[in-house]
Design a protein around this motif. Structure first.
Motif: not given
Ligand SMILES: Cc1ncc(COP(=O)(O)O)c(C=O)c1O
Length: 387
Positions: A287-315
């Motif tokens: 499954i890890a080899q073939t279901e690429h959408w899982r990695r793509e989703k992690i990236n997509e959600l991670s980018n959303i998280l980074a974009s939503k946090l304010t400058d006060k949060v040390k990410l």
């Protein structure tokens, strides 16, 4: 009173806000965790690909139990090594392009075994400062001389190697240089400078050893982890994170595998991993080899998280599932985690000695089973409590 130190040292932990206690989890998936009859959004899970509870893995576990048994009933060198183990080893060799693979009971044990095998008295071990406790323990208890280089500091690593070369007596044997690091760092989430490390290892005729516990499944087009970024001499990863089973593997050369089988006490004197789990792990890897959408989703959600946090949060900046928000002292980190828990978010505060002093943090893990609305909610709550 005899053994007084036991209670004294635990009391000390409490005073320093470093006391650790377990929480009994009633249910968990990558997305939710239930504790004390309360369900929380779970941002502390290592089930990065969201494979825990996957029906195909559960089916393979049942099939493996029926065909090979729940238990290996012996160590690998006696009768514990079955077709299930061999098939899993072969799958991993093909996946990571390595000649050999051996299975271990845990990543912790595998790291110690490798450090002992490579940590000969003629060896010099160089560990990234942020390497996992098991690598450090293994290295320190080996026969080698051990140096730790500053996190991802290639210049310092080169300097340490050249110092070792210069101080070698002229008539002594060639030194064996071993560079060891994590692929993705467990508490910071950033990546090792893998191509640079591989180049330095080559230049000094040494070996590069990577602990890919947090990279396997997550990094690389087919989830091959750090092996997708450079040629690695030795790679270890646990099955207990993105692959959602248990145990670990070491993939390496023919020579090192033969050495481990003959001399590694951690391999020889331990029951082989459950053959049912080995069979289930084959299904996870597929499954890890073939279901690429899982990695793509992690990236997509991670980018959303980074974009939503304010400058006060040390990410901290990362390209993995792991997002560290550095808070500082232990007590503030505990308070922030507590406030988030009151809002239905499960995030464990990570404190020293797991991380350096004054860098207590929230370690947010974004998984393929989270939804955009979970990330938005998390970001809003963090912004509110770290205002
Ligand atoms: C980087 C790293 N290496 C090794 C391990 C140990 O693996 P295991 O849980 O299989 O013992 C862990 C954590 O579990 C880890 O984070």
């Amino acid at each position: 009173m005899a053994f007084e130190y036991l209670s004294q040292e635990v009391a000390q932990q409490q005073l320093r806000n470093r006391y650790r206690a377990r929480q009994c989890v009633a249910e968990q998936s990558g997305r939710y965790v239930s504790v004390n009859e309360q369900r929380y959004l779970n941002f502390s899970s290592n089930d990065y690909l969201g494979l825990n509870h996957h029906s195909a893995i559960g089916q393979a576990l049942l099939e493996g139990a029926q065909r090979f048994g729940t238990c290996a009933s012996g160590s690998s060198l006696i009768t514990g090594y079955s077709y299930a183990h061999q098939a899993l080893e072969n799958d991993i060799c093909a996946w990571l392009n390595q000649p050999r693979c051996l299975l271990f009971a845990s990543g912790f044990t595998a790291n110690i075994a490798i450090m002992h095998a490579l940590g000969h008295k003629t060896s010099r071990l160089y560990l990234d400062k942020l390497s996992h406790a098991s690598m450090i323990d293994g290295a320190m208890s080996s026969d080698a001389s051990v140096k730790r280089f500053l996190h991802n500091d290639i210049a310092q690593l080169k300097h340490l190697i050249s110092q070792a070369q210069q101080s070698k007596p002229a008539n002594s044997n060639e030194l064996n240089h071993v560079i060891a690091s994590e692929g993705v760092f467990s508490m910071d989430g950033d990546q090792a400078a893998i191509a640079d490390l591989a180049q330095v290892a080559k230049q000094c005729h040494g070996l590069l050893y990577l602990d890919d516990a947090h990279s396997i499944g997550v990094v690389g087009e087919y989830g091959q982890g750090s092996s997708s970024l450079a040629e690695l001499d030795v790679v270890m990863a646990t099955f207990g994170k993105s692959l959602a089973t248990s145990g670990a593997f070491v993939a390496c050369s023919q020579t090192l595998a033969e050495y481990l089988i003959n001399f590694s006490r951690h391999y020889i004197y331990s029951t082989a991993i459950s053959p049912a789990l080995a069979w289930a792990t084959r299904a996870s890897i597929k499954i890890a080899q073939t279901e690429h959408w899982r990695r793509e989703k992690i990236n997509e959600l991670s980018n959303i998280l980074a974009s939503k946090l304010t400058d006060k949060v040390k990410l901290l900046d990362t390209t993995s599932s792991i997002h560290a928000i550095v808070i500082g002292d232990e007590s503030t980190a505990l308070q922030v985690a507590e406030k988030l828990r009151a809002k239905g978010i499960w995030l464990t505060a990570i404190r020293p000695p797991t991380v350096p002093k004054n860098s207590s943090r929230l370690r947010v893990t974004v998984t393929a089973s989270h939804e955009v609305k979970d990330i938005n909610y998390l970001a809003n709550c963090i912004n509110e409590v770290i205002a």
